[in-house]
Design an enzyme around this catalytic site. Structure first.
Site, PDB file in Angstrom:
ATOM      1  N   TYR A   9       0.848  -1.189   0.000  1.00 24.05           N
ATOM      2  CA  TYR A   9       0.000   0.000   0.000  1.00 24.05           C
ATOM      3  C   TYR A   9       0.886   1.242   0.000  1.00 24.05           C
ATOM      4  O   TYR A   9       2.119   1.131  -0.029  1.00 24.05           O
ATOM      5  CB  TYR A   9      -0.986  -0.063   1.168  1.00 24.05           C
ATOM      6  CG  TYR A   9      -1.911  -1.264   1.023  1.00 24.05           C
ATOM      7  CD1 TYR A   9      -2.714  -1.407  -0.107  1.00 24.05           C
ATOM      8  CD2 TYR A   9      -1.931  -2.279   1.969  1.00 24.05           C
ATOM      9  CE1 TYR A   9      -3.528  -2.516  -0.278  1.00 24.05           C
ATOM     10  CE2 TYR A   9      -2.749  -3.402   1.806  1.00 24.05           C
ATOM     11  CZ  TYR A   9      -3.544  -3.516   0.672  1.00 24.05           C
ATOM     12  OH  TYR A   9      -4.339  -4.609   0.494  1.00 24.05           O
ATOM     13  N   ARG A  64      -6.210 -15.031  10.891  1.00 24.26           N
ATOM     14  CA  ARG A  64      -7.177 -16.070  10.507  1.00 24.26           C
ATOM     15  C   ARG A  64      -7.569 -16.989  11.659  1.00 24.26           C
ATOM     16  O   ARG A  64      -8.727 -17.421  11.744  1.00 24.26           O
ATOM     17  CB  ARG A  64      -6.625 -16.862   9.317  1.00 24.26           C
ATOM     18  CG  ARG A  64      -6.657 -16.037   8.028  1.00 24.26           C
ATOM     19  CD  ARG A  64      -5.777 -16.626   6.965  1.00 24.26           C
ATOM     20  NE  ARG A  64      -4.368 -16.544   7.317  1.00 24.26           N
ATOM     21  CZ  ARG A  64      -3.377 -16.985   6.567  1.00 24.26           C
ATOM     22  NH1 ARG A  64      -3.650 -17.550   5.405  1.00 24.26           N
ATOM     23  NH2 ARG A  64      -2.133 -16.862   6.952  1.00 24.26           N
TER      24      ARG A  64
END
Ligand SMILES: Cc1cc2nc3c(=O)[nH]c(=O)nc-3n(C[C@H](O)[C@H](O)[C@H](O)COP(=O)(O)O)c2cc1C
Length: 357
Positions: A184, A326
């Site tokens: 990013y 996760r």
């Protein structure tokens, strides 16, 4: 007696985490005009109930064009502050510290959320926009072609991170994390693979680090002395000619000098198809190296799933904090279950005590 190091408190500036377990930031792609909603309340809230010490809310855009997808959360207006407030209030009431990841997606902005039928860049006709980047080169041909930021545009990015940090505090967050990873905007400036600028924000490592350091300085000034500022970096590009762990040690030292309290060591994302040796704890050596060589507290992230694995990372001094993503989706009560396995003296919420009495 609490002998687990994973369940020992972690002091950070003016606050103390109740343990060394963080919910890693995870985009939910479920906001409208950047405003989080009941999904975010339950998603983050249930993980605070689950016993995490730090709950880091997803990559949240400091300007609308800094969203990854049109459904990303934002912190660019007062409406966002109002929308985040009940969420931070609930998380804090459970004894967890709410933190916000301040983000700008750069050339990876305006993409479809993962479960959309479309792939790559979202066109204007479907609510997309022209992203910005270090140059006008897209991430891949499937992504939208960015507009290269000029000096005035860069200054606006720095101001937007600072304003976003101030709004985050107003919204009830007790810590912020600067997102300088995963390809990013800030990482795009750091990496020689993506930063081909000829001005003072490109070129050598000092030039490529300049934007990230300016953002860190501005965010520290915006939040004052007592609020922890974390920074997530991609500690290596895993690519020949890219950003390296050695670069990350230098960056971490400079960030710490500007008031960054902890480096969250992730990796990758600047270029597609990097050969990443994914496996249990694969990024822990990066956190360990930065901690040792830059003498800065670090967070380890990436396939940390077992309580004893997490405990070992803290006991061995490889990192000060573990972040789980996760595994926290699979089990929001992971910290409570880990406490049982590690014989840590941790109470379940009173409302749930009859399940474990
Ligand atoms: C659904 C999902 C969303 C994510 N969103 C973000 C994000 O907003 N910001 C970020 O820095 N990392 C994000 N990540 C990366 C995670 O924070 C984490 O670094 C990565 O999943 C590795 O940790 P794990 O093996 O515990 O999942 C995301 C990961 C997942 C699975």
């Amino acid at each position: 007696m609490n002998v687990s190091k994973l369940f020992s408190p972690l002091p950070l500036r003016g606050i103390t985490l109740r343990n060394r377990i963080a919910v890693s930031p995870m985009c939910q792609y479920s906001a409208e005009d950047g405003r989080p909603n009941q999904w975010h309340l339950v998603h983050l809230g249930s993980r605070a109930v689950g016993g995490a010490g730090l709950v880091v809310a997803e990559a949240t855009a400091v300007v609308p064009e800094g969203r990854i997808s049109p459904q990303d959360t934002g912190i660019w207006s007062a409406a966002h502050v109002d929308a985040w407030r009940p969420i931070t209030g609930f998380v804090a009431a459970q004894g967890a510290v709410p933190a916000l990841q301040l983000a700008h997606a750069g050339f990876k902005a305006s993409t479809y959320r993962p479960w959309a039928p479309g792939r790559g860049g979202v066109p204007d006709t479907e609510g997309g926009w022209t992203p910005v980047g270090p140059t006008n080169q897209p991430f891949t041909p499937e992504y939208r072609t960015p507009r290269a930021l000029d000096a005035a545009g860069i200054a606006r990015v720095v101001e937007a991170f600072a304003a976003g940090a101030a709004r985050a505090l107003d919204a009830g967050f007790a810590a912020v994390e600067i997102h300088a990873a995963h390809g990013y905007l800030l990482h795009e400036f750091l990496s020689p693979l993506t930063n081909r600028r000829g001005d003072g924000y490109g070129g050598d490592r000092a030039g490529r680090m300049r934007l990230t350091l300016e953002v860190a300085r501005a965010v520290r000034a915006a939040v004052g002395e007592s609020v922890p500022v974390l920074t997530r970096v991609s500690a290596t590009d895993w690519t020949e000619g890219g950003w390296t762990a050695e670069d990350s040690v230098v960056l971490a030292g400079e960030l710490a000098a500007l008031g960054v309290d902890l480096i969250d060591a992730s990796s990758g994302g600047a270029v597609p198809r990097a050969a990443i040796p994914v496996g249990p704890g694969y990024q822990v050596p990066l956190a360990e190296r930065i901690r040792r060589e830059a003498d800065v507290p670090t967070g380890a992230v990436g396939i940390i799933t077992a309580p004893r694995q997490a405990e070992e990372i803290i006991v061995a001094g490889r990192a000060d904090l573990v972040l789980l993503a996760r595994e926290m989706l699979r089990d929001p009560y992971w910290p409570l279950h880990a406490a049982a396995e590690l014989n840590a003296d941790v109470r379940w919420p009173s409302q749930y005590l009859r399940a474990v009495d």
